[in-house]
Design a protein around this motif. Structure first.
Motif, PDB file in Angstrom:
ATOM      1  N   THR A 111       0.822  -1.208   0.000  1.00 28.49           N
ATOM      2  CA  THR A 111       0.000   0.000   0.000  1.00 28.49           C
ATOM      3  C   THR A 111       0.856   1.258   0.000  1.00 28.49           C
ATOM      4  OG1 THR A 111      -0.166  -0.321   2.395  1.00 28.49           O
ATOM      5  CG2 THR A 111      -2.061  -0.974   1.057  1.00 28.49           C
ATOM      6  N   ASN A 114       2.854   7.376   2.405  1.00 28.91           N
ATOM      7  CA  ASN A 114       2.523   8.635   1.739  1.00 28.91           C
ATOM      8  C   ASN A 114       3.787   9.240   1.140  1.00 28.91           C
ATOM      9  OD1 ASN A 114      -0.322   9.042   2.060  1.00 28.91           O
ATOM     10  ND2 ASN A 114       0.026   9.351   4.249  1.00 28.91           N
ATOM     11  N   TYR A 118       4.125   4.056  -4.799  1.00 31.78           N
ATOM     12  CA  TYR A 118       3.240   2.893  -4.755  1.00 31.78           C
ATOM     13  C   TYR A 118       2.446   2.741  -6.051  1.00 31.78           C
ATOM     14  CZ  TYR A 118      -0.319   6.416  -3.647  1.00 31.78           C
ATOM     15  OH  TYR A 118      -1.145   7.504  -3.686  1.00 31.78           O
ATOM     16  N   ARG A 120      -0.467   2.765  -8.385  1.00 24.98           N
ATOM     17  CA  ARG A 120      -1.699   3.557  -8.324  1.00 24.98           C
ATOM     18  C   ARG A 120      -2.927   2.686  -8.610  1.00 24.98           C
ATOM     19  NH1 ARG A 120       2.256   6.428  -6.229  1.00 24.98           N
ATOM     20  NH2 ARG A 120       1.959   8.694  -6.364  1.00 24.98           N
ATOM     21  N   ASP A 158      -6.917   6.562   1.712  1.00 19.10           N
ATOM     22  CA  ASP A 158      -6.356   7.779   1.140  1.00 19.10           C
ATOM     23  C   ASP A 158      -5.690   7.522  -0.211  1.00 19.10           C
ATOM     24  OD1 ASP A 158      -7.185   9.095   3.416  1.00 19.10           O
ATOM     25  OD2 ASP A 158      -5.197   9.130   4.363  1.00 19.10           O
ATOM     26  N   HIS A 159      -5.091   6.349  -0.358  1.00 12.76           N
ATOM     27  CA  HIS A 159      -4.424   6.008  -1.611  1.00 12.76           C
ATOM     28  C   HIS A 159      -5.383   5.466  -2.667  1.00 12.76           C
ATOM     29  CE1 HIS A 159      -0.046   5.725   0.088  1.00 12.76           C
ATOM     30  NE2 HIS A 159      -0.557   6.943   0.130  1.00 12.76           N
ATOM     31  N   TYR A 161      -7.290   2.677  -2.609  1.00 13.42           N
ATOM     32  CA  TYR A 161      -7.460   1.225  -2.755  1.00 13.42           C
ATOM     33  C   TYR A 161      -8.842   0.750  -2.334  1.00 13.42           C
ATOM     34  CZ  TYR A 161      -2.433   1.030  -3.590  1.00 13.42           C
ATOM     35  OH  TYR A 161      -1.185   1.207  -4.116  1.00 13.42           O
ATOM     36  N   ASP A 285       8.845   1.571  -1.678  1.00 10.53           N
ATOM     37  CA  ASP A 285       7.573   2.217  -1.376  1.00 10.53           C
ATOM     38  C   ASP A 285       7.332   2.340   0.126  1.00 10.53           C
ATOM     39  OD1 ASP A 285       7.396   2.155  -4.091  1.00 10.53           O
ATOM     40  OD2 ASP A 285       5.885   0.572  -4.188  1.00 10.53           O
TER      41      ASP A 285
END
Length: 358
Positions: A111, A114, A118, A120, A158-159, A161, A285
């Protein structure tokens, strides 16, 4: 039409492909694909074999044609596309001709912290949803935004996923233990307790450098990546239970291979491996402030053999005209030892056939 091409000849045109971390235009992708296809179709079988022999002689340490696996079984195939896009990812998955079992499908990713490189969700979303997969991860052992389940789930949201699939932090309820057969350092491996809930694992890795391992790919993703927080410390310490930062470097590298072997043994073939070679920083990452990539993107590779897959990616880095920084990172950490030990203990083969699907 698929064509086999040798690594040492393929590198010459790959070095000019796909500049930087950003997404290239569809026209640029089409140009790269047409060059790859035209190149592959000009190679006869004898030319391929001859080029592989030349690669062996010139660079035995990193050659895809090097001796391995004690000659047992067929040479694993590593498929490759230069199209780093959702369509390219689906094409490389389909090239494996996988037949997923009924049951729960896990897609193991990192994951990422920040600020890191990573993978996307817009790149991987179609694949994850096509296989009806659950994105799986484990908490970290070093702090950061993924050290606890609550913060980790927030970061996954937030990412982006959680917008494409369910996300399972597999060690949210602790660890389960896997035996390690034939290990030098590990007798057991601690993975997330939810690991056994899945019938098949698609191991989707961002290939890149790593501050401790030299590089990270499929083997790291099934060892450190599937290990619970306590399992990560166990691997980093080389099985001693000591400091994860002050342990013996080679013991750590070999322990990654041994932990990966325990995962592979448990799944008994119900795994496949995909490496995305973009944003090729020397840092991983897990680093929220990684060094900027200073080499071109290369492509997406896939195999049923994690050792062959990682070896192919390493070979492409060594063959790239702008791969010096990543090569130095790998060698300064003795990163090739992980591949050597993985082959020795039977996780996979460093010998492979590279097949373009472009």
């Amino acid at each position: 039409m698929k064509k086999i091409y040798s690594l040492c000849m393929a590198v010459s045109f790959l070095a000019a492909a796909l500049a930087g971390c950003g997404a290239e235009s569809s026209q640029e992708r089409d140009n790269v694909s047409s060059e790859t296809q035209a190149f592959a179709e000009t190679l006869t079988e004898s030319e391929t074999q001859g080029a592989e022999s030349l690669q062996d002689a010139e660079n035995p340490e990193t050659s895809g044609g090097m001796a391995g696996a004690d000659g047992a079984g067929d040479t694993p195939v590593v498929y490759m596309t230069t199209d780093i896009s959702p369509e390219g990812l689906m094409a490389i998955y389909n090239a494996l001709d996988v037949r997923l079992p009924d049951g729960n499908i896990a897609v193991k990713i990192s994951t990422g912290e920040n600020g890191s490189n990573y993978l996307r969700p817009e790149l991987i979303g179609e694949l994850v949803q096509t296989v009806h997969g659950t994105i799986v991860e484990c908490n970290t052992a070093y702090g950061g935004d993924r050290a606890s389940t609550a913060y980790h789930m927030q970061l996954a949201k937030d990412h982006g996923y959680t917008d494409i699939a369910e996300v399972d932090i597999m060690d949210a309820e602790g660890s389960m233990t896997l035996p390690v057969a034939g290990g030098t350092h590990l007798a057991e491996n601690y993975v997330g307790e939810h690991f056994a809930d899945y019938d098949y694992y698609i191991v989707l890795s961002h290939f890149k450098g790593h501050a401790m391992a030299g590089f990270g790919g499929a083997i790291k993703n099934i060892s450190i990546g599937i290990a619970s927080s306590e399992g990560k410390s166990h691997i980093h310490s080389g099985g001693t239970g000591g400091s994860m930062w002050g342990g013996d470097q080679d013991a750590f590298l070999e322990s990654m291979a041994e932990a990966g072997k325990s995962v592979s043994d448990y799944m008994d073939g119900n795994m496949l491996y995909i490496n995305v070679m973009n944003c090729l920083s020397v840092d991983c990452d897990c680093d929220s402030n990684p060094a900027e990539p200073d080499m071109h993107d290369i492509g997406i590779l896939a195999s049923y053999d994690p050792v062959a897959l990682d070896q192919a990616c390493v070979d492409l880095v060594y063959g790239a005209e702008d791969g010096d920084s990543l090569v130095r990172r790998i060698e300064s950490r003795n990163g090739l030892l992980t591949l050597e030990h993985a082959q020795e203990i039977g996780l996979g083969s460093r010998t492979y056939t590279l097949t373009s699907i472009d």
